[in-house]
Every structure is written in C-alpha cells, then in structure tokens.
Design a protein around this motif. Structure first.
Motif, PDB file in Angstrom:
ATOM      1  N   THR A  20      21.526   6.027 -29.793  1.00  0.00           N
ATOM      2  CA  THR A  20      20.100   5.777 -29.634  1.00  0.00           C
ATOM      3  C   THR A  20      19.798   5.289 -28.220  1.00  0.00           C
ATOM      4  O   THR A  20      20.486   4.419 -27.692  1.00  0.00           O
ATOM      5  N   THR A  21      18.785   5.873 -27.607  1.00  0.00           N
ATOM      6  CA  THR A  21      18.366   5.466 -26.268  1.00  0.00           C
ATOM      7  C   THR A  21      17.329   4.357 -26.384  1.00  0.00           C
ATOM      8  O   THR A  21      16.376   4.465 -27.146  1.00  0.00           O
ATOM      9  N   SER A  22      17.504   3.302 -25.618  1.00  0.00           N
ATOM     10  CA  SER A  22      16.582   2.169 -25.658  1.00  0.00           C
ATOM     11  C   SER A  22      15.669   2.173 -24.447  1.00  0.00           C
ATOM     12  O   SER A  22      16.044   2.610 -23.357  1.00  0.00           O
ATOM     13  N   LEU A  23      14.489   1.623 -24.644  1.00  0.00           N
ATOM     14  CA  LEU A  23      13.517   1.473 -23.568  1.00  0.00           C
ATOM     15  C   LEU A  23      14.062   0.608 -22.438  1.00  0.00           C
ATOM     16  O   LEU A  23      13.619   0.726 -21.294  1.00  0.00           O
ATOM     17  N   PHE A  24      15.043  -0.223 -22.740  1.00  0.00           N
ATOM     18  CA  PHE A  24      15.527  -1.194 -21.770  1.00  0.00           C
ATOM     19  C   PHE A  24      16.833  -0.775 -21.104  1.00  0.00           C
ATOM     20  O   PHE A  24      17.415  -1.552 -20.352  1.00  0.00           O
ATOM     21  N   GLU A  25      17.261   0.448 -21.341  1.00  0.00           N
ATOM     22  CA  GLU A  25      18.448   0.970 -20.680  1.00  0.00           C
ATOM     23  C   GLU A  25      18.085   1.570 -19.326  1.00  0.00           C
ATOM     24  O   GLU A  25      16.990   2.099 -19.148  1.00  0.00           O
ATOM     25  N   PRO A  26      19.007   1.543 -18.365  1.00  0.00           N
ATOM     26  CA  PRO A  26      18.748   2.193 -17.080  1.00  0.00           C
ATOM     27  C   PRO A  26      18.727   3.706 -17.220  1.00  0.00           C
ATOM     28  O   PRO A  26      19.226   4.264 -18.202  1.00  0.00           O
ATOM     29  N   VAL A  27      18.135   4.368 -16.234  1.00  0.00           N
ATOM     30  CA  VAL A  27      18.054   5.828 -16.246  1.00  0.00           C
ATOM     31  C   VAL A  27      17.983   6.311 -14.796  1.00  0.00           C
ATOM     32  O   VAL A  27      17.417   5.630 -13.936  1.00  0.00           O
ATOM     33  N   THR A  28      18.569   7.463 -14.529  1.00  0.00           N
ATOM     34  CA  THR A  28      18.447   8.050 -13.197  1.00  0.00           C
ATOM     35  C   THR A  28      17.179   8.895 -13.125  1.00  0.00           C
ATOM     36  O   THR A  28      16.748   9.494 -14.110  1.00  0.00           O
ATOM     37  N   LEU A  29      16.596   8.915 -11.942  1.00  0.00           N
ATOM     38  CA  LEU A  29      15.410   9.723 -11.679  1.00  0.00           C
ATOM     39  C   LEU A  29      15.585  10.316 -10.292  1.00  0.00           C
ATOM     40  O   LEU A  29      15.370   9.633  -9.289  1.00  0.00           O
ATOM     41  N   GLY A  30      15.990  11.573 -10.235  1.00  0.00           N
ATOM     42  CA  GLY A  30      16.354  12.135  -8.951  1.00  0.00           C
ATOM     43  C   GLY A  30      17.491  11.318  -8.365  1.00  0.00           C
ATOM     44  O   GLY A  30      18.482  11.033  -9.037  1.00  0.00           O
ATOM     45  N   PRO A  31      17.349  10.861  -7.118  1.00  0.00           N
ATOM     46  CA  PRO A  31      18.406  10.067  -6.499  1.00  0.00           C
ATOM     47  C   PRO A  31      18.352   8.583  -6.857  1.00  0.00           C
ATOM     48  O   PRO A  31      19.198   7.803  -6.407  1.00  0.00           O
ATOM     49  N   LEU A  32      17.370   8.186  -7.657  1.00  0.00           N
ATOM     50  CA  LEU A  32      17.139   6.774  -7.936  1.00  0.00           C
ATOM     51  C   LEU A  32      17.784   6.346  -9.247  1.00  0.00           C
ATOM     52  O   LEU A  32      17.841   7.111 -10.220  1.00  0.00           O
ATOM     53  N   GLU A  33      18.230   5.104  -9.289  1.00  0.00           N
ATOM     54  CA  GLU A  33      18.671   4.471 -10.523  1.00  0.00           C
ATOM     55  C   GLU A  33      17.596   3.465 -10.914  1.00  0.00           C
ATOM     56  O   GLU A  33      17.338   2.493 -10.192  1.00  0.00           O
ATOM     57  N   LEU A  34      16.932   3.704 -12.049  1.00  0.00           N
ATOM     58  CA  LEU A  34      15.878   2.811 -12.522  1.00  0.00           C
ATOM     59  C   LEU A  34      16.466   1.770 -13.460  1.00  0.00           C
ATOM     60  O   LEU A  34      17.329   2.078 -14.288  1.00  0.00           O
ATOM     61  N   ALA A  35      15.976   0.548 -13.370  1.00  0.00           N
ATOM     62  CA  ALA A  35      16.528  -0.555 -14.161  1.00  0.00           C
ATOM     63  C   ALA A  35      16.236  -0.421 -15.644  1.00  0.00           C
ATOM     64  O   ALA A  35      16.965  -0.959 -16.484  1.00  0.00           O
ATOM     65  N   ASN A  36      15.169   0.273 -15.990  1.00  0.00           N
ATOM     66  CA  ASN A  36      14.806   0.473 -17.390  1.00  0.00           C
ATOM     67  C   ASN A  36      13.954   1.726 -17.493  1.00  0.00           C
ATOM     68  O   ASN A  36      13.675   2.392 -16.487  1.00  0.00           O
ATOM     69  N   ARG A  37      13.566   2.066 -18.714  1.00  0.00           N
ATOM     70  CA  ARG A  37      12.802   3.284 -18.966  1.00  0.00           C
ATOM     71  C   ARG A  37      11.318   2.990 -19.152  1.00  0.00           C
ATOM     72  O   ARG A  37      10.600   3.759 -19.800  1.00  0.00           O
ATOM     73  N   ILE A  38      10.867   1.910 -18.590  1.00  0.00           N
ATOM     74  CA  ILE A  38       9.464   1.511 -18.628  1.00  0.00           C
ATOM     75  C   ILE A  38       8.828   1.843 -17.289  1.00  0.00           C
ATOM     76  O   ILE A  38       9.306   1.404 -16.240  1.00  0.00           O
ATOM     77  N   ALA A  39       7.762   2.622 -17.313  1.00  0.00           N
ATOM     78  CA  ALA A  39       7.009   2.916 -16.089  1.00  0.00           C
ATOM     79  C   ALA A  39       5.651   2.243 -16.169  1.00  0.00           C
ATOM     80  O   ALA A  39       5.083   2.067 -17.254  1.00  0.00           O
ATOM     81  N   MET A  40       5.139   1.867 -15.022  1.00  0.00           N
ATOM     82  CA  MET A  40       3.745   1.426 -14.920  1.00  0.00           C
ATOM     83  C   MET A  40       2.921   2.646 -14.573  1.00  0.00           C
ATOM     84  O   MET A  40       3.114   3.275 -13.533  1.00  0.00           O
ATOM     85  N   ALA A  41       2.005   3.008 -15.460  1.00  0.00           N
ATOM     86  CA  ALA A  41       1.194   4.208 -15.275  1.00  0.00           C
ATOM     87  C   ALA A  41       0.188   4.006 -14.139  1.00  0.00           C
ATOM     88  O   ALA A  41      -0.225   2.878 -13.846  1.00  0.00           O
TER      89      ALA A  41
END
Length: 367
Positions: free
Chosen positions: A2-23
């Motif tokens: 299961t993937t959690s909202l609070f897990e890190p994720v890559t986005l292109g060359p970036l490593e994001l700390a979590n899967r929460i974006a500010m719209a």
C-alpha cells in the motif's frame, strides 16, 4: 504494498518528501504596479514548504495573459527577481516549488489590455466574471468578461513562444520546474473544447486540431526547460464558464498519450470541487493510466481517507490540497497526526495584506 500519502516519491529529477502537493491558488497579493512577487508571498509559500511539492498560484506568461487584478507574472525582469525571493525561501525551508504558467484567454477584461478585448480561440462569451480591483484602493469585485476577440492564426505561434519564454524565466527565478495551466476554462482549455473553439483553421474543428495548440505549447516548454521539469494541468470533468464538451474525457486521454511520448514529469487533474459535483468516472481513470505512464497528481476536495484510497487504487501518485493549505500551513503534519484543521476566512482570499494570508499559525502556536 500500500502506498501512503506520507511516503517519498520521485518526480522527474526530484525526490519529494511526501505525496502531498499544495495546489495552485490565486491569492492576488503581488506588488503594484507591475504584478511583482514580494516578500509577503515568499513568507506565505515558505510557511507551506512541508508539502512534497508546491505549485505556485497561476502566473501570467505575458501582459495579454492577465485576467485578474494583482496576479503575478513571469515576463519581466522585476517579476523574475521578485519570484527569486519565494523560491529561495521555499528551498531554505526544504521545499520544492513549480511555477504554474497561465494565459487566461477570454477569462479577462479590457481594463487589463488598454481597452482592447481579451483574446480566445473563438469570439464566444465565457458567461463568467473576473476579479478587478481599484488600483488606488486595492478593493475589488467581480465583473463580467466580454465577448473576446478571436485570435488570428498568425498570432498563435507568438503565444506559444510566450509560454516557452516564461518557462525559461521560471527556471531563472529558481523554480524547480513549471506546470502548464491547461485547465479550468483558460486559454489552452478553450482550444481543447468544442463549446469554446469553433475555428475552421488547423487549430479547430476536429478533436485532433483542437489538441494542436496544447501540443505546441507542451513541446515548446519541454524544449525550453526539459520535459522532466514540465507538468501539465487539465480539468476533465469541469463544465463551468461555458466549457461543457461531451468529448472532453476522450480528449484528455489523448492528451495524456501525447505527453507520455514527450516524457513530462506529471499530469495534474483538477477535478470537480463544488457541492454535488460529478465524480470522475473510474473507466476514465483506467484509460488515462493506460495512456499515460508518468506521475499523476489529483486535486479536488480530497481529505485524508479519499487521498489514501486513490493512491491505493493506483490512479494517482500525488494528491494536491488547495483550500486546506490556506488556513493550515502545516497541513502535512496535521493530516499525518490527525490534528484538527483550522477554517479559512473567505473575506481574505483575494487581495489585501498579510491578514488571512501569512497570519495563520501552525498547530503548535494555535494550541
């Protein structure tokens, strides 16, 4: 797994700390004259840097692209310098931020264009209003958008070039990437839909022709700053502002297939966010996943449970939150720890000073 909202994720060359974006959310706080980003905006965004990704408020690519008072731009040296304050503050706080590139098309008013009409694919009224403020007092109200002027075919390449130039300016200003605003009834969306595009040249008529402007903009921006630093926002189920088109879901899937071939960093879906809004069909989500292999961001009144559910279903990789971020600068922590959310003050959404903008406290202070 299961993937959690609070897990890190890559986005292109970036490593994001979590899967929460500010719209992206228009707040209309830029300095006048010149629509220049300022220190107040830098503070506001830095306060919200715990988001895995911040997408800036919509930012006009040119003077012609403006449709609301006090919205910032990315087409002058002063604006680029102003945005550097925000990107430096967000990066110092450990955040990542993309600039949203915006041309409003017909969602505008002659007051922004020296008395000239706004431009659009076709001379069709949006039957909608835009926010116009008095330059002396800063107070504003909603006014009707007029019937726009249809763009000449020869004008379109210049607008495509404006997108690319604004993207280059965004990177020069320190943004980690750019998001092309192709949603919510603005210029790209107006080209996509049969209700707003009745052209008889290579940019209108067939669905393929109506996708042409989007394709050219995406290719130009990706060519300028790299596909891995380019995202695209579309709105598959939104029909306000005269944007009803029975083909739009199929059009978005085809757009997804096209940008997949270009290797864009992500596709961002602005879903319906009003009361009694239609649900995004599951067969559309499946078709989009089959057409587009990159990261998908979704936004539209998600709460923690809905966000976790769509991640678990595999239909999204990142969930964007809009209004909850306004009154809750520490939203990721509040979601993770199940802390109560503060309510925003609607009277301070557009324009004004720090009040209702950068004055909302984090939970520790509020407690």
């Amino acid at each position: 797994m299961t993937t959690s909202l609070f897990e890190p994720v890559t986005l292109g060359p970036l490593e994001l700390a979590n899967r929460i974006a500010m719209a992206p959310m228009t707040r209309a706080r830029s300095t006048q004259p010149g629509n220049v980003p300022n220190e107040m905006m830098a503070t506001y965004y830095a306060q919200r840097a715990a988001a895995g990704l911040i997408v800036s408020e919509a930012t006009q690519i040119s003077p012609q692209g403006q449709g609301y008072s006090y919205t910032p731009g990315l087409h002058s040296d002063e604006q680029v310098a102003g945005w550097r304050k925000t990107t430096a503050a967000v990066h110092a706080a450990g955040g990542r931020i993309f600039a949203q590139l915006w041309h409003v098309g017909r969602m505008s008013h002659p007051v922004f264009h020296g008395g000239d009409l706004p431009v659009a694919p076709s001379a069709i009224s949006p039957q909608a209003q835009v926010w116009v403020a008095d330059p002396e007092t800063g107070t504003g109200g909603m006014v009707d958008s007029p019937v726009p002027r249809a763009l000449e075919t020869g004008e379109i390449p210049g607008i495509v070039a404006d997108y690319a130039r604004a993207a280059e300016n965004a990177i020069a200003a320190g943004f980690d990437g750019v998001e092309i605003h192709g949603a919510n009834g603005y210029l790209i969306d107006q080209f996509l839909r049969s209700s707003s595009n009745t052209r008889d040249d290579g940019y209108g008529g067939s669905q393929e022709n109506r996708l042409r402007f989007l394709q050219e903009v995406v290719e130009a921006v990706a060519g300028a700053v790299g596909a891995e630093r380019t995202g695209l926002r579309l709105s598959p189920v939104i029909t306000q502002r005269g944007m009803h088109d029975p083909q739009i879901l199929d059009t978005v899937v085809k757009a997804g297939r096209r940008i997949d071939a270009l290797g864009l960093a992500y596709l961002h879906l602005a879903e319906a966010d009003w009361d009694d809004a239609p649900e995004t069909p599951e067969d559309f989500r499946k078709a989009l996943r089959a057409a587009y292999s990159g990261r998908i961001i979704v936004a539209g009144r998600y709460d923690l449970s809905r966000a976790e559910a769509i991640l678990a279903a595999g239909y999204a990789d990142i969930v964007a939150f809009g209004r909850p971020f306004i009154a809750n600068p520490d939203l990721p922590r509040r979601l993770r720890e199940n802390l109560p959310l503060a309510d925003l003050d609607p009277a301070t959404l557009f324009g004004g000073d720090e009040t209702g903008y950068s004055t909302y406290p984090a939970f520790e202070t509020a407690a």
